[in-house]
Design a protein around this motif. Structure first.
Motif, PDB file in Angstrom:
ATOM      1  N   THR A  30       0.859  -1.183   0.000  1.00  0.00           N
ATOM      2  CA  THR A  30       0.000   0.000   0.000  1.00  0.00           C
ATOM      3  C   THR A  30       0.891   1.228   0.000  1.00  0.00           C
ATOM      4  O   THR A  30       1.814   1.319   0.814  1.00  0.00           O
ATOM      5  N   VAL A  31       0.616   2.162  -0.915  1.00  0.00           N
ATOM      6  CA  VAL A  31       1.500   3.323  -1.054  1.00  0.00           C
ATOM      7  C   VAL A  31       0.709   4.621  -1.101  1.00  0.00           C
ATOM      8  O   VAL A  31      -0.439   4.654  -1.528  1.00  0.00           O
ATOM      9  N   ALA A  32       1.374   5.663  -0.662  1.00  0.00           N
ATOM     10  CA  ALA A  32       0.918   7.031  -0.877  1.00  0.00           C
ATOM     11  C   ALA A  32       1.843   7.623  -1.945  1.00  0.00           C
ATOM     12  O   ALA A  32       2.904   7.059  -2.245  1.00  0.00           O
ATOM     13  N   ASP A  35       5.445   7.936  -0.880  1.00  0.00           N
ATOM     14  CA  ASP A  35       6.234   6.697  -0.857  1.00  0.00           C
ATOM     15  C   ASP A  35       6.871   6.424  -2.213  1.00  0.00           C
ATOM     16  O   ASP A  35       8.053   6.104  -2.311  1.00  0.00           O
ATOM     17  N   CYS A  68      -7.732   2.869  -5.458  1.00  0.00           N
ATOM     18  CA  CYS A  68      -7.382   4.010  -4.617  1.00  0.00           C
ATOM     19  C   CYS A  68      -8.333   4.067  -3.433  1.00  0.00           C
ATOM     20  O   CYS A  68      -9.528   3.812  -3.564  1.00  0.00           O
ATOM     21  N   TYR A  75      -4.597   9.808   0.308  1.00  0.00           N
ATOM     22  CA  TYR A  75      -4.947   8.803  -0.690  1.00  0.00           C
ATOM     23  C   TYR A  75      -3.870   7.718  -0.688  1.00  0.00           C
ATOM     24  O   TYR A  75      -2.674   8.021  -0.647  1.00  0.00           O
ATOM     25  N   THR A  76      -4.311   6.485  -0.741  1.00  0.00           N
ATOM     26  CA  THR A  76      -3.372   5.366  -0.855  1.00  0.00           C
ATOM     27  C   THR A  76      -3.808   4.468  -2.009  1.00  0.00           C
ATOM     28  O   THR A  76      -4.992   4.415  -2.366  1.00  0.00           O
ATOM     29  N   TRP A  77      -2.831   3.774  -2.576  1.00  0.00           N
ATOM     30  CA  TRP A  77      -3.088   2.890  -3.706  1.00  0.00           C
ATOM     31  C   TRP A  77      -2.579   1.495  -3.393  1.00  0.00           C
ATOM     32  O   TRP A  77      -1.584   1.335  -2.687  1.00  0.00           O
ATOM     33  N   GLN A  78      -3.287   0.505  -3.934  1.00  0.00           N
ATOM     34  CA  GLN A  78      -2.881  -0.890  -3.851  1.00  0.00           C
ATOM     35  C   GLN A  78      -3.089  -1.524  -5.216  1.00  0.00           C
ATOM     36  O   GLN A  78      -3.988  -1.124  -5.969  1.00  0.00           O
TER      37      GLN A  78
END
Length: 139
Positions: A30-32, A35, A68, A75-78
């Motif tokens: 999981t990233v912002a 990151d 998202c 906001y984070t993405w996977q």
């Protein structure tokens, strides 16, 4: 071996920066934006605007590679598709493109030029397919 995922991205082809960022997401989970941006800028030879990372993450979401989530104001993405599933999808698409040539002579000429190791692999694949289909019929 990864199976083909139920979810398939709308667009399989990715640009070099999209591919790089997708690999970072796979690695980190999981990233912002920060990151990913920090990871890219950890190479002193690289320059990339923070907004460019945001744009690429949004594009990967639109293409169906990422999802998202917004928690508070962050906001984070996977990844929706794992790296292994992505490799399976690409192999599947390449095989379909090859077979779409539609000319059995071309396919046979290609297969005839393979070395014994490749022929053995094709035979193993054919045996596996027969077993999968038989198991499906027995259900």
């Amino acid at each position: 071996m990864a199976t083909l995922p139920n979810h398939r991205p709308k667009q399989l082809s990715l640009g070099p920066l999209e591919t790089e960022i997708l690999h970072i997401v796979w690695e980190l989970g999981t990233v912002a934006v920060k990151d990913v941006h920090d990871r890219i800028l950890s190479d002193p030879e690289r320059e990339l605007a923070y907004t460019s990372v945001t744009t690429i993450l949004q594009r990967l979401t639109q293409k169906g590679w990422l999802c998202c989530d917004r928690q508070n104001r962050i906001y984070t993405w996977q990844a929706i598709v794992s790296k292994e599933q992505a490799l399976s999808l690409r192999a599947y698409e390449q095989l379909n493109q090859f077979l779409a040539v539609g000319n059995p002579d071309v396919v046979a000429a290609f297969a005839d030029s393979l070395d014994q190791t490749s022929v053995d692999q094709l035979e193993a694949i054919a045996q596996r397919l027969r077993a999968i289909r038989k198991a499906r019929e027995d259900q």
